[in-house]
Design an enzyme around this catalytic site. Structure first.
Site, short mmCIF file in Angstrom:
data_model
loop_
_atom_site.label_atom_id
_atom_site.label_comp_id
_atom_site.label_asym_id
_atom_site.label_seq_id
_atom_site.Cartn_x
_atom_site.Cartn_y
_atom_site.Cartn_z
N ASP A 31 0.85 -1.19 0.00
CA ASP A 31 0.00 0.00 0.00
C ASP A 31 0.89 1.25 0.00
OD1 ASP A 31 -3.20 0.52 1.25
OD2 ASP A 31 -1.79 2.17 1.02
N ASN A 87 -12.99 -3.18 3.10
CA ASN A 87 -14.02 -2.15 3.15
C ASN A 87 -14.95 -2.23 1.95
OD1 ASN A 87 -12.75 -1.08 5.47
ND2 ASN A 87 -11.33 0.11 4.20
N GLN A 94 -14.37 2.59 2.11
CA GLN A 94 -13.81 2.20 0.81
C GLN A 94 -13.54 3.44 -0.04
OE1 GLN A 94 -16.22 -0.47 -1.61
NE2 GLN A 94 -14.46 -1.07 -2.84
N HIS A 100 -10.58 -5.29 -2.68
CA HIS A 100 -9.23 -5.59 -2.20
C HIS A 100 -9.29 -5.93 -0.72
CE1 HIS A 100 -10.01 -1.26 -1.92
NE2 HIS A 100 -9.29 -1.28 -0.80
N HIS A 102 -7.02 -5.64 2.72
CA HIS A 102 -5.83 -5.08 3.36
C HIS A 102 -5.20 -6.13 4.27
CE1 HIS A 102 -6.73 -0.70 2.66
NE2 HIS A 102 -7.96 -1.17 2.54
P1 5GP Z 1 -9.78 1.42 0.77
O1 5GP Z 1 -9.86 2.73 1.52
O2 5GP Z 1 -10.53 1.50 -0.54
O3 5GP Z 1 -10.17 0.23 1.58
O4 5GP Z 1 -8.24 1.21 0.46
C1 5GP Z 1 -7.59 1.78 -0.61
C2 5GP Z 1 -6.11 1.70 -0.30
O5 5GP Z 1 -5.40 1.81 -1.51
C3 5GP Z 1 -5.59 2.80 0.63
O6 5GP Z 1 -4.97 2.20 1.76
C4 5GP Z 1 -4.58 3.57 -0.24
O7 5GP Z 1 -3.45 3.98 0.49
C5 5GP Z 1 -4.23 2.56 -1.31
N1 5GP Z 1 -3.91 3.12 -2.61
C6 5GP Z 1 -4.64 4.03 -3.30
N2 5GP Z 1 -4.09 4.27 -4.51
C7 5GP Z 1 -2.98 3.48 -4.57
C8 5GP Z 1 -1.98 3.28 -5.58
O8 5GP Z 1 -1.99 3.88 -6.66
N3 5GP Z 1 -1.00 2.38 -5.32
C9 5GP Z 1 -0.96 1.69 -4.12
N4 5GP Z 1 0.05 0.82 -3.96
N5 5GP Z 1 -1.87 1.86 -3.14
C10 5GP Z 1 -2.87 2.75 -3.38
#
Ligand code: 5GP
Ligand code: ZN
Length: 134
Positions: A31, A87, A94, A100, A102
């Site tokens: 991440d 999420n 989310q 995805h 984590h």
């Molecule tokens: P969510 O909030 O949707 O559960 O998690 C999205 C996650 O994706 C966040 O922890 C954020 O830091 C990560 N993320 C967002 N864009 C990118 C990216 O371009 N590359 C990587 N490696 N992580 C990303």
């Protein structure tokens, strides 16, 4: 494949990422905004916005990958624990609408927060929920 989806592009290797594991169905990457050292994301290569859209077969593969990579992270980084967080929907936190999982290694005295204030299971709520599964 969703042309506007960043995780589709990352999962398929069209955008470079720090990849820990890859097979024909999914990619596990670090991440970019880690909650802790080793925070990784299990990302299926086929697009599903969330858990509700996820095919069962992909769900199975994703959890097996989470187990495999999570175990390696915990052992290799000498973490004290590991949270899986997944999420669904903006209200649930989310921010990227491509399913995805984590993987968040946990270390004693870290500042990661995945806690909530415990409530009390009320009779009405209990009955309402149980009825859904009759
Ligand atoms: P969510 O909030 O949707 O559960 O998690 C999205 C996650 O994706 C966040 O922890 C954020 O830091 C990560 N993320 C967002 N864009 C990118 C990216 O371009 N590359 C990587 N490696 N992580 C990303
Ligand atoms: Zn996608």
């Amino acid at each position: 494949m969703d042309d506007n989806c960043i995780f589709c592009k990352i999962a398929r290797g069209e955008i470079p990422s720090a990849t820990l594991y890859e097979d024909e169905d999914l990619r596990v990457i670090l991440d970019l905004g880690p909650a802790s050292k080793g925070h990784a994301l299990v990302i299926p290569k086929s697009h599903a916005a969330n858990l509700f859209e996820l095919p069962d077969e992909t769900a199975q593969k994703a959890i097996v990958a989470a187990k495999k990579v999570g175990t390696r992270l915990k052992e290799g980084l000498h973490a004290d624990g590991l949270n899986l967080v997944q999420n669904n929907g903006a209200t649930a936190g989310q921010t990227v609408d491509h399913f995805h999982i984590h993987l968040i290694p946990r270390y004693e005295n870290d500042t990661v927060n995945v806690k909530w204030q415990p409530g009390v299971l009320g009779e009405a709520d209990k009955e309402e929920v149980l009825k859904l599964f009759l």
